[in-house]
Design a protein around this motif. Structure first.
Motif, short mmCIF file in Angstrom:
data_model
loop_
_atom_site.label_atom_id
_atom_site.label_comp_id
_atom_site.label_asym_id
_atom_site.label_seq_id
_atom_site.Cartn_x
_atom_site.Cartn_y
_atom_site.Cartn_z
N ASP A 139 -47.07 -66.18 -9.89
CA ASP A 139 -48.67 -66.22 -9.33
C ASP A 139 -49.30 -65.61 -10.45
O ASP A 139 -49.44 -64.34 -11.07
CB ASP A 139 -48.61 -65.18 -8.03
CG ASP A 139 -50.06 -65.00 -7.66
OD1 ASP A 139 -51.06 -65.87 -8.20
OD2 ASP A 139 -50.35 -64.13 -6.75
N LEU A 140 -49.98 -66.55 -11.24
CA LEU A 140 -50.55 -66.30 -12.51
C LEU A 140 -52.03 -65.86 -12.22
O LEU A 140 -52.66 -66.28 -11.33
CB LEU A 140 -50.63 -67.40 -13.59
CG LEU A 140 -49.29 -67.79 -14.09
CD1 LEU A 140 -49.65 -69.17 -14.80
CD2 LEU A 140 -48.77 -66.65 -14.92
N THR A 141 -52.46 -64.57 -12.93
CA THR A 141 -53.56 -64.16 -12.70
C THR A 141 -54.48 -63.79 -14.02
O THR A 141 -53.78 -63.02 -14.92
CB THR A 141 -53.98 -63.16 -11.55
OG1 THR A 141 -55.25 -62.84 -11.37
CG2 THR A 141 -53.13 -61.87 -12.10
N ILE A 142 -55.62 -63.94 -14.25
CA ILE A 142 -56.47 -63.57 -15.47
C ILE A 142 -57.11 -62.26 -14.99
O ILE A 142 -58.01 -62.41 -14.18
CB ILE A 142 -57.26 -64.59 -16.14
CG1 ILE A 142 -56.28 -65.71 -16.69
CG2 ILE A 142 -57.98 -64.33 -17.30
CD1 ILE A 142 -57.18 -66.84 -17.12
N THR A 143 -56.88 -61.11 -15.88
CA THR A 143 -57.67 -59.90 -15.39
C THR A 143 -58.73 -59.57 -16.27
O THR A 143 -59.58 -58.51 -15.89
CB THR A 143 -56.72 -58.78 -15.18
OG1 THR A 143 -55.94 -58.60 -16.49
CG2 THR A 143 -55.47 -59.20 -14.13
N ALA A 144 -58.76 -60.06 -17.35
CA ALA A 144 -59.84 -59.51 -18.54
C ALA A 144 -59.91 -60.60 -19.56
O ALA A 144 -59.11 -61.35 -19.83
CB ALA A 144 -59.25 -58.17 -18.96
N ILE A 145 -61.26 -60.72 -20.07
CA ILE A 145 -61.45 -61.48 -21.08
C ILE A 145 -62.21 -60.90 -22.23
O ILE A 145 -63.10 -59.78 -21.86
CB ILE A 145 -62.48 -62.59 -20.88
CG1 ILE A 145 -61.72 -63.73 -19.78
CG2 ILE A 145 -63.26 -63.34 -21.92
CD1 ILE A 145 -62.49 -64.82 -19.38
#
Length: 254
Positions: A139-145
């Motif tokens: 379960d891939l998730t992006i939390t910040a840029i």
């Protein structure tokens, strides 16, 4: 590893599985198996057709062995599907089989399914390969840029995204796609695709700060939203809704 039959104890068999949705465990002489891209849920919903290419040696016997398990790690009770659907060995020239996996095994919900093919050659050669489908999944998730607050058309800009695998299995290789949109309220993945980068697999709980550099396209000057979307390249992510992230800080393009 030798050229003959190889016995492989996987992490699934050992009870410490960190396997992705699909695992391929081939012997040296076995060609690639070619199942469709489906998860366990899809495999249990309707019959699935699996195809493969034959090994290089002359085949005498072909045996296909599908099983289902009540544990996502393959431990404990299992049920064989082979006897009821194939009734013995297949024609040696067969390169395809359609399998209906049952939803229950010994009265319990199926948590894993597998298919193994076994070849015996006319000269005694052997090879085999297996595929597994499990409820364990990444379960891939992006939390910040991270990105600068401004940029110039035609000039490069460097950005990065923090990606975490919050699932129960390794992600396999994945790709991060970067987008810019004139609407600062845009959903992730909206607007113009400006860059793509490929990353290696993330284990369960693993994280990476993935960098990217792209040239700002000749767009109208103004304020833009920057977003990124992580997509697995090898396994199915059952929760794609959290794969993207839009930076809360817009970029001013001059």
């Amino acid at each position: 590893v030798t050229a003959g039959r190889v016995t492989i104890e996987t992490s699934i068999q050992a009870g410490s599985a960190t396997a992705a949705d699909v695992i391929n465990i081939p012997n040296p002489a076995t060609p690639t198996l070619k199942p469709s891209n489906f998860s366990l849920a899809t495999a249990l919903a309707s019959p699935v057709t699996i195809s493969w290419t034959q090994p290089t040696f002359q085949v005498d016997t072909l045996f296909v062995n599908p099983n289902v398990y009540v544990s996502p790690t393959g431990q404990g009770f299992f049920c064989s599907v082979q006897d009821s659907q194939f009734g013995g060995n297949l024609d040696p020239g067969t390169t395809q089989a359609t399998i209906t996996f049952p939803r229950t095994c010994n009265g319990q919900p199926v948590q894993q399914a597998s298919v193994c093919i076994f070849y015996i050659g006319t000269g005694g050669e052997t090879s085999d390969a297996c595929w597994f489908w499990s409820t364990m999944a990444p379960d891939l998730t992006i939390t910040a840029i991270s990105a600068p607050s401004s940029g110039t058309r035609g000039s490069p800009i460097s950005v990065s995204a923090t990606v975490i695998n919050v699932g129960s299995a390794a992600s396999g290789p994945f790709r991060i796609s970067w987008y810019i949109s004139p609407s600062t309220a845009s959903a992730p993945g909206t607007g113009v695709l400006v860059a793509q980068t490929d990353e290696v697999s993330l284990g369960t709980g693993g994280s990476v700060m993935a960098p990217a550099t792209f040239t700002i396209p000749p767009i109208t000057p103004g304020t833009y939203a920057l977003s990124a979307v992580a997509t697995s390249l090898s396994v199915t992510d059952p929760n794609p809704s959290n794969n993207g992230f839009t930076s809360p800080t817009p970029i001013t393009i001059n």
